[in-house]
Enzyme design. Structure first.
Site, PDB file in Angstrom:
ATOM      1  N   ARG A 100     -23.510 -30.743  35.697  1.00  0.00           N
ATOM      2  CA  ARG A 100     -24.858 -30.589  35.173  1.00  0.00           C
ATOM      3  C   ARG A 100     -25.858 -30.593  36.333  1.00  0.00           C
ATOM      4  NH1 ARG A 100     -22.123 -34.239  31.941  1.00  0.00           N
ATOM      5  NH2 ARG A 100     -21.924 -33.673  29.727  1.00  0.00           N
ATOM      6  N   HIS A 157     -27.760 -24.351  33.719  1.00  0.00           N
ATOM      7  CA  HIS A 157     -26.768 -24.646  32.680  1.00  0.00           C
ATOM      8  C   HIS A 157     -25.884 -23.436  32.396  1.00  0.00           C
ATOM      9  CE1 HIS A 157     -25.352 -27.606  29.817  1.00  0.00           C
ATOM     10  NE2 HIS A 157     -25.242 -26.656  28.907  1.00  0.00           N
ATOM     11  N   ARG A 207     -23.055 -23.505  34.667  1.00  0.00           N
ATOM     12  CA  ARG A 207     -22.045 -24.435  34.134  1.00  0.00           C
ATOM     13  C   ARG A 207     -21.174 -23.721  33.103  1.00  0.00           C
ATOM     14  NH1 ARG A 207     -21.003 -29.987  32.905  1.00  0.00           N
ATOM     15  NH2 ARG A 207     -20.926 -30.516  30.688  1.00  0.00           N
TER      16      ARG A 207
END
Length: 356
Positions: free
Chosen positions: A210, A306, A309
């Protein structure tokens, strides 16, 4: 947002809050909740309490004066009236004709209130070892989730991922092509932070951590020999995270210039630094978000950290077909969250349809 500014805004909100909100804040800080999360929650409580004052539910003149009994005696109808207020009130943005906030914002507000009510009715203890009150009105309030199948969400997200060769192409673009478009002044700024920016993006793409986990890394958390980093997950748990080998040269290059470029001393423990007027500081999440948005928009499509990710998770699932492995890499306790990636990697389904 810079940490100093974030803490300043938190203190400003805390100064207006009732005593039980300050107790809640201290309790969650000990968990620990991140300052960013607590700031967002305080903003939601400010929104809610301002409505309480306007609606006449209390005789209090200021938020800090709203007694605990107001929350204890709040009815389901009161909460529904608050939700309608959020949905129908004119937005402050003069450039839109839309009334009310989005359902996502409403859900976020209700989530913050649910957390507060759970604390007041279950978690906190008075002098007798009992919670402040027992009636939790939030358990009676229904939330409306966004109507979207997992497959539809996956397809939308897929357009914003750098899959396959695009992961390395994105890094190469920043390194070689992006600077060709810059003015001399912009190029000077880019060159100052080039190694750091590439190291951050490479780490996000190679580990799936994160944003908060990345910016909070210290030098001692990095093991380039083993390509493992130590991060603090949600809830304050420490975790070891493997990092894909393609990130190693970017991390090594940044480390080679870190001390001299950012004037770092031994006391500057943060791994990723920024420098202002000769003083090194830990880079903040807002700066990374802007940096990722700038580079990604110029390369293909504007994305958030994000989405990087999501990129790692999707590539890892595509290579292993193991939701357990992906869950472990991302720091999730169950595989339910990783169901999304099975829908993004749906080539088998498409191939079968093409044969019909």
């Amino acid at each position: 947002m810079r940490r100093e500014l974030l803490l300043e805004r938190i203190d400003k909100l805390k100064a207006t809050m009732p005593w039980y909100i300050l107790e809640y804040y201290q309790s969650k800080l000990a968990v620990p909740y991140s300052f960013t999360t607590l700031y967002e929650y305080l903003k939601e409580y400010d929104r809610f309490f301002n409505w309480v004052l306007e609606s006449g539910i209390t005789n209090a003149s200021h938020i800090a004066e709203i007694p605990l009994s107001v929350l204890e005696n709040m009815t389901k109808k009161d909460m529904e009236a608050f939700i309608l207020y959020l949905r129908e009130r004119p937005l402050l943005n003069a450039n839109t004709t839309q009334n009310g906030v989005s359902q996502t914002t409403i859900n976020r507000t209700l989530s913050a209130l649910s957390s507060l009510y759970k604390y007041l009715t279950e978690e906190v203890e008075n002098e007798q070892g009992e919670p402040y009150f027992y009636r939790n009105v939030m358990k009676k309030v229904a939330t409306k989730k966004k109507k979207e199948t997992l497959a539809a969400r996956a397809e939308n997200i897929k357009q914003k991922l750098f899959l396959g060769d695009e992961t390395e192409e994105f890094l190469q673009y920043i390194d070689r092509e992006y600077p060709k478009k810059l003015s001399n002044r912009a190029l000077s700024s880019f060159n100052k932070n080039k190694e750091r920016d590439l190291a951050i993006i490479a780490l996000l793409l190679a580990s799936g951590v994160r944003l908060s986990e990345a910016v909070n890394l210290d030098l001692k958390d990095i093991n380039l020999k083993m390509m493992v980093i130590e991060v603090t997950r949600k809830g304050g748990k420490r975790d070891s995270v493997n990092v894909a080998a393609f990130a190693k040269p970017y991390l090594e290059e940044y480390l080679s210039i870190r001390s001299k470029r950012y004037k770092a001393e031994k006391t500057d423990t943060a791994f990723f630094l920024t420098e202002y007027r000769g003083t090194p500081n830990r880079i903040d999440a807002s700066s990374v978000e802007k940096m990722v948005a700038k580079y990604s928009e110029d390369f293909k499509v504007r994305v958030t950290p994000h989405k990087l990710r999501h990129t790692l998770a999707t590539r890892l699932y595509d290579a292993t077909k193991s939701q357990v492995l992906v869950s472990h890499q991302l720091g999730h306790a169950s595989t339910q969250v990783t169901d999304l990636y099975t829908h993004i990697v749906n080539d088998e389904q498409k191939n079968a349809l093409n044969k019909l």
